[in-house]
Design an enzyme around this catalytic site. Structure first.
Site, short mmCIF file in Angstrom:
data_model
loop_
_atom_site.label_atom_id
_atom_site.label_comp_id
_atom_site.label_asym_id
_atom_site.label_seq_id
_atom_site.Cartn_x
_atom_site.Cartn_y
_atom_site.Cartn_z
CB SER A 78 -11.32 12.97 11.31
OG SER A 78 -12.27 12.23 12.05
CB CYS B 167 -16.21 -2.04 26.02
SG CYS B 167 -14.58 -1.32 26.33
CG ASP C 34 17.62 -1.23 -16.01
OD1 ASP C 34 17.98 -2.33 -15.55
OD2 ASP C 34 17.71 -0.94 -17.21
#
Length: 487
Positions: free
Chosen positions: A91, A242, A453
């Site tokens: 992949s 499926c 901040d």
């Protein structure tokens, strides 16, 4: 991988090796001749070579394949080949390291590319799976095709499919026809259609003169249900006939209840008889409750990387795809409870981690920081001190972190005037039995929060983004540093 992760399940609820072999033999006797070990991530399984050898030895099984993310494949590939591995799918959803990390939630692009090269050298032609998504990698389709010019690769462009937790939307979906049009626009008449086999799931093409080829898996826009010959056995012993159906039949339950081979065959046959002519289509699948792709193989065990097997028969059965898994979670016990990892038996080594974050501010804030004219003082100097303090107090903030000595914490700031963004990078070093990834991530995050901040009085229109680990060294699994400017 869904952002919230996945639920874990005890190893006892999953198929053992012996049970996998038993069921594989039953399928093989009835015409199945190919088995693919997919995900999860099969290479995390320490006995993967043994399992491959046992499956390959079953009479009637002609081919064993795996689908992998490729992270550690290069190291174990020779023994997998020796065990009988025939085919590999890897992949790879992007050729850009930073984008690859964003899409997969894993680091190690260079390792994956090295595994692809090693697999080419040892196995011949291998397949690269690319899930195409608009807004992510559709602009890389031609680049993937260019890889086939001098390399023996088979690139498989896979249509994005709707599953639980994968944030599918129609706007992200890119059809096979649109993908093909982009390639035809680039290569024109050099684009050649190749013949497909009777049960091929991919529409095959190549560019004239290129060594490799490519294809499209058009599960959504042009389904191949009528010729599909695959069924799936999940990690917890469920049969999915499926991929896009939420119907599952437990073979593990029948097996552990003392069911005979005939009982299991009957269960399989009944499941197949309930298979629909074709899946419900894109519009209906958007509203179907189905497992996340990472859990198509059953709930993930801390002990197993293998999630399911795909069985292929010579006659049509079901739909192909791939899945993903998490690595074993060291902070979770076998019963699923949280624990702190015991590192007392490890030898202290020098370990370093580098983390990065960005904070996008308004032009007014950017100038104030750059010219150091805020009433609260030097923003970046204070943020630097805050990052050092944060690295030393990480164990007080994150429950399961170890209290380790910090040898050095160094934070640097890069100001990007074009985007009014401050890139923060923190390096933390220790000599200890465990790493400092969390210390580096905490330090860089607190540095960004300190900037917020100190500047919020000017404007609260600030965005903290891309908090991530860039690299770590000195531990069991190193992560190579990416190029900061590219990310």
């Amino acid at each position: 991988m869904p952002p919230e992760g996945v639920e874990l399940t005890p190893k006892s609820h999953l198929l053992s090796n012996d049970e996998i072999i038993t069921l594989a033999k039953i399928f093989a006797k009835r015409g199945v001749n190919k088995i693919r070990l997919t995900g999860g991530e099969p290479t995390l399984r320490k006995d993967l070579d043994y399992l491959i050898a046992q499956l390959k030895a079953i009479p009637g099984i002609e081919e064993i394949g795996i689908t992998t993310n490729g992270l550690i494949l290069k190291r174990i590939l020779p023994k997998l080949k020796e065990a009988g591995l025939d085919k590999i799918n890897i992949s790879l959803d992007s050729l850009i390291p930073a984008k690859f990390e964003k899409m997969t939630r894993i680091f190690g692009f260079e390792k994956v590319m090295a595994s692809i090269k090693a697999a080419e050298d040892l196995m011949g032609r291998i397949k690269i799976n690319v899930v195409v998504m608009r807004g992510y990698n559709v602009n890389e389709i031609v680049d993937f095709v260019e890889l086939t010019k001098k390399r023996n690769l088979d690139i498989r462009f896979i249509e994005f499919m709707p599953f639980g937790g994968n944030e599918f939307s129609k706007s992200t979906f890119v059809s096979y026809a649109e993908q093909l049009a982009l390639i035809r626009e680039k290569f024109g008449d050099a684009l050649v259609r190749l013949p497909d086999g009777e049960n091929d799931t991919s529409k095959a093409y190549k560019i004239e003169g290129h060594i490799g080829q490519f294809g499209f898996i058009s599960s959504m826009s042009e389904n191949f249900c009528s010729t599909c010959n695959r069924i799936r056995l999940t990690a917890n012993g469920n049969l999915k006939v499926c991929l896009h159906s939420n119907a599952e039949t437990s073979l593990l339950k029948v097996l552990r209840a003392g069911g005979t081979e005939e009982d299991i065959e009957k269960t399989i046959r009944e499941a197949l008889q309930g298979k629909h002519r074709q899946h419900a289509g894109l519009d209906n699948l958007l509203h179907l409750e189905n497992r996340p792709m990472v859990l198509i193989g059953g709930l993930i065990s801390p002990n197993a990387g293998l999630n399911f097997l795909t069985f292929t028969k010579s006659t049509p059965l079901a739909i192909p795809h791939r899945s993903y898994s998490t690595k074993a979670l060291t902070h979770v016990s076998s019963t699923g409870s949280a624990r702190q990892v015991d590192v007392s038996n490890k030898v202290p080594t020098r370990r370093e981690a580098i983390a990065q974050a960005t904070i996008k501010v308004t032009p007014e804030i950017f100038i104030a920081i750059k010219e150091n004219n805020l009433k609260k003082g030097d923003v970046l100097a204070v943020a630097n001190i805050a990052s050092i303090q944060a690295s030393k107090h990480t164990s007080n903030l994150i429950p399961l972190c170890h209290n380790i000595p910090i040898s050095q914490c160094k934070t640097k700031f890069e100001m990007d005037e074009t985007s009014h963004t401050i890139i923060i990078e923190t390096s933390v070093v220790t000599v200890s039995q465990t790493g400092v990834e969390m210390e580096a991530l905490t330090a860089v995050t607190i540095a960004a929060l300190t900037i917020y901040d100190m500047c919020k009085a000017i404007s609260q229109n600030m965005q903290i983004n891309n908090v991530r680990l860039v690299s770590k060294t000195g531990g069991k699994s190193d992560i190579s540093p990416s190029t900061v400017h590219e990310n």
